[in-house]
Design a protein around this motif. Structure first.
Motif, mmCIF file in Angstrom:
data_model
loop_
_atom_site.group_PDB
_atom_site.id
_atom_site.type_symbol
_atom_site.label_atom_id
_atom_site.label_comp_id
_atom_site.label_asym_id
_atom_site.label_seq_id
_atom_site.Cartn_x
_atom_site.Cartn_y
_atom_site.Cartn_z
ATOM 1 N N MET A 1 61.505 -1.234 33.553
ATOM 2 C CA MET A 1 60.373 -0.570 33.228
ATOM 3 C C MET A 1 59.182 -0.844 34.019
ATOM 4 N N ALA A 3 56.406 -1.812 35.710
ATOM 5 C CA ALA A 3 55.697 -2.884 35.458
ATOM 6 C C ALA A 3 54.311 -2.800 36.287
ATOM 7 N N GLY A 40 59.342 -3.915 28.770
ATOM 8 C CA GLY A 40 60.247 -4.294 29.817
ATOM 9 C C GLY A 40 60.641 -5.714 29.832
ATOM 10 N N SER A 43 64.026 -7.509 29.235
ATOM 11 C CA SER A 43 65.188 -7.320 30.317
ATOM 12 C C SER A 43 64.730 -7.890 31.627
ATOM 13 N N LEU A 44 63.376 -7.814 31.964
ATOM 14 C CA LEU A 44 62.943 -8.428 33.122
ATOM 15 C C LEU A 44 63.371 -9.945 33.200
#
Lengths: 306, 402
Positions: A1, A3, A40, A43-44
């Motif tokens: 995503m 960031a 995000g 997932s990060l």
């Protein structure tokens, strides 16, 4: 995503309806990018903790030293594990893996392309059924399916009996490179078919008609129009088959029977029986490098076609 | 052809077209229809051409083209005109070779080609979506057909350069189709087909994707190119104006059938059926009762001079174009050379270059007419509710068959 924080676009003239205050616009943009980062974040974290970090550990270990008792000493950093990559035995295993992976890729392409083409030219309903048929094998365990090949290719299996006139009574298929390639093609064929299908399904078949109209035979139309336009799918499918085939462990172990060692099995051996973690790590990094090259080829081809 | 009536016998259709039995029928048809033996060979001849597609409702085959007889002359600009689904595109695709006829005979300059693959036919196609090869340059796209025919390289180069000049694409040879505007892509598609010197050029609504101004410019351009190269053009369109502007002859199709073939004036001025009259241009449809061989009476009692050929007492439908009608004050002097009808204006619509007047005549069974007056200087303007006389030359009324 996303960031990263977008640079504030105060330079661009704001439309009449937008707030005149540049600070408001900037605050709104920052809030938006903050929200994006929060979405995000899970997932990060997942990727960093479970993927990037282990990878770093492997790279670090590859420079470490093995003690006589098989322990890994995280000191005396050196390149000796990498030097051993050029050992004739290692090179042989590496080249064999490369060769078997390439063979698997080519066979998958030859087998998968006509099927993907057929699939792409069917009515939507037939497509749906055939796609499910392609994916059904995934629903059962890969290990079990590979063991099934042991029976099929085994001494009393149908293939050996059928081929007895050629192979002779002592002939065997199991535990040969042939069996490994059969198993790999079987296992990874869907990875070839699906991207090919995705490309061919989007192909504008009026281009093929145009080629036929311009005096091309069916074959010429295929080689001059269909094939070049389906190349992104060919490259994607080939990479998706090549990468797991090159590093394959289960298939060569079960169907190669230790006689057709591929690099994946060799890595496992370093970690488990030889207890040489630094060398196993160096091998893993080398495999990673080969795959990275393949991936770069893929992305560059894709970007050029786009 | 009874053996083709069943679903699933599509394969048998084209095969039957090649049997000598049908050839005999062909000659007989020619004899009956009085075609002279030494008449010039038509560029395209369709005889009894039928196309059925499998899998309609209840799995009955769908008849896209129904028993089509059509001769397209050498060197003419011929349009297949009709609404979507009328079978015009299927007809074109059969001539091109993308579909095989289910029955009938398809000849190009006397050669039976119904079963030949597209690459073996002396025709080329300009596709609706252009179908340019995205991975080739403009020059490569145009050279494709010549390369497939394995012409010498220098001849390919010469002919490509020639056709690029014809369609005015000089300087764009190295571009990819994506880098061109819609109009330029259109020209490449045209050049790619023309470079092969086809005996017949097939065009499937090639201007459909262009905006109005460009479309009008390309219409003239296409006509110029057709006259310059002298190749037979078969042009599929649903745009009646386009067909009228460009064509030497027009075939109007509906429901897989051919309704009328003729030059633009014939189609426009003497439509034979209600569909043709209605589909092309605006028209007034009038129901009339036949009085004798030369006159008929409208509902409001107006007697019209029109040779119907129908028995006295029967009803016929008459068609007359709005612009063929003249508008006068109700008390204007009668001109006995003209037929006339007296009525009241119900609505006035200003169109810019013309004015539409809706006129109603008669009380119990009113007759409604649209009259179009050109917006020319000095023309008298009428207002809503005014009593007017509508007049026309007797010859401007067409009698419809249905």
């Amino acid at each position: 995503m996303a960031a990263t924080v977008d640079p504030p676009r105060t330079q661009t003239p704001t439309p009449a309806s937008a707030p005149d205050e540049p600070g408001l616009e900037r605050a709104a943009e920052q809030a938006e990018s903050r929200r994006g980062f929060l979405i995000g974040l899970p997932s990060l974290l997942y990727l960093v903790v479970l993927f990037a970090l282990p990878l770093v550990i492997v790279v670090v270990y590859s420079f470490a030293t093995r003690s006589r008792t098989g322990r890994t000493i995280l000191a005396d950093w050196n390149l000796s594990s990498y030097a051993r990559l050029f050992d004739p035995l290692v090179l042989e295993i590496g080249l064999r893996s490369l060769w078997l992976a390439l063979l698997t890729t080519v066979i998958s392409l030859v087998v998968g392309y006509p099927f993907a083409y057929y699939l792409a030219t069917r009515s939507p309903r037939v497509r749906g059924v055939l796609l499910v048929l392609v994916m059904i094998p995934f629903w059962s365990n890969f290990l079990i399916r590979t063991y099934a090949w042991r029976v099929i290719l085994g001494r009393d299996g149908p293939f050996v009996r059928f081929l007895e006139p050629i192979l002779g009574t002592e002939g065997q298929l199991l535990f040969t490179p042939f069996a490994v390639v059969v198993g790999l093609v079987y296992g990874y064929l869907p990875f070839m078919i699906l991207p090919l299908y995705a490309t061919l399904e989007r192909l504008d078949f009026s281009l093929v008609e145009a080629a036929r109209d311009l005096h091309a035979t069916g074959w010429q139309a295929f080689w001059r129009v269909t094939w070049p336009l389906s190349r992104p799918g060919v490259v994607a499918g080939s990479i998706l088959v090549f990468i797991p085939s090159f590093g394959a462990y289960v298939t060569p172990e079960i169907l190669g029977g230790g006689r057709t060692t591929m690099i994946g099995s060799y890595v496992v051996r370093q970690f488990l029986s030889a207890r040489d973690w630094p060398f196993g790590s160096a091998l893993s990094v080398a495999i990673l490098a080969v795959m990275l090259v393949a991936a770069v080829v893929y992305f560059r081809t894709r970007d050029r076609e786009a | 052809m009874d053996d083709h009536q069943l679903a699933g016998t599509l394969d048998a259709g084209p095969l039957a077209a090649k049997t000598p039995v049908l050839d005999t029928v062909t000659t007989e048809v020619a004899a009956v229809s009085g075609i002279e033996v030494d008449a010039p060979l038509p560029a395209v001849r369709l005889q009894g051409v039928t196309k059925r597609f499998p899998g309609g409702r209840n799995h009955d085959p769908v008849v896209a083209v129904d028993d089509l007889d059509l001769d397209i002359r050498d060197g003419e600009f011929f349009s297949l005109l009709g609404p979507s689904g009328c079978g015009k595109t299927t007809t074109l695709r059969m001539i091109a070779g993308f579909e095989y006829p289910s029955a009938g005979s398809l000849q190009i300059f006397g050669q039976e080609v119904g079963l030949e693959p597209p690459n073996k036919r002396p025709v080329n196609t300009v596709f609706q979506s252009y179908a340019l090869f995205p991975h080739m340059t403009v020059a490569k796209n145009i050279a494709f057909g010549l390369e497939m025919q394995q012409l010498p390289v220098d001849e390919i180069d010469r002919r490509v350069a020639e056709v690029i000049e014809l369609v005015q694409l000089q300087g764009r040879e190295g571009r990819r189709p994506k880098q061109l505007s819609g109009g330029q892509q259109q020209r490449v598609a045209l050049a790619r087909a023309l470079v092969n010197h086809p005996k017949v050029l097939l065009l499937d609504e090639p201007l459909g994707a262009l905006d109005l101004k460009l479309r009008q410019a390309m219409q003239l351009e296409l006509k110029r190119i057709q006259e310059q190269v002298g190749i037979t053009f078969v042009y599929v369109t649903h745009d009646q104006e386009e067909a009228l502007t460009m064509s030497d002859r027009i075939a109007v199709m509906d429901g897989g059938r051919l309704l009328q073939v003729g030059d633009p004036e014939e189609i426009y001025d003497r439509p034979r059926t209600r569909f043709v009259a209605d589909f092309i241009g605006d028209t007034n449809l009038l129901i009339a009762e036949v009085l004798d061989a030369d006159t008929a009476r409208l509902y409001d009692g107006t007697v019209v001079r029109v040779p119907t050929g129908a028995p006295a007492g029967s009803t016929v439908t008459l068609a007359v174009r709005p612009e063929k009608l003249g508008l006068w004050h109700a008390d204007a002097e009668r001109d006995l050379r003209l037929d006339a009808l007296t009525g009241t204006i119900r609505r006035v619509t200003f169109l810019g270059n013309a004015i539409n007047y809706e006129v109603v005549a008669g009380e119990r069974a009113p007759v409604e007419l649209v009259v179009r007056q050109g917006n020319t200087p000095g023309i008298e303007h009428f207002a809503d509710g005014e009593r007017v006389r509508v007049r026309w030359l007797p010859g401007s009324v067409a009698v419809l068959e249905d």
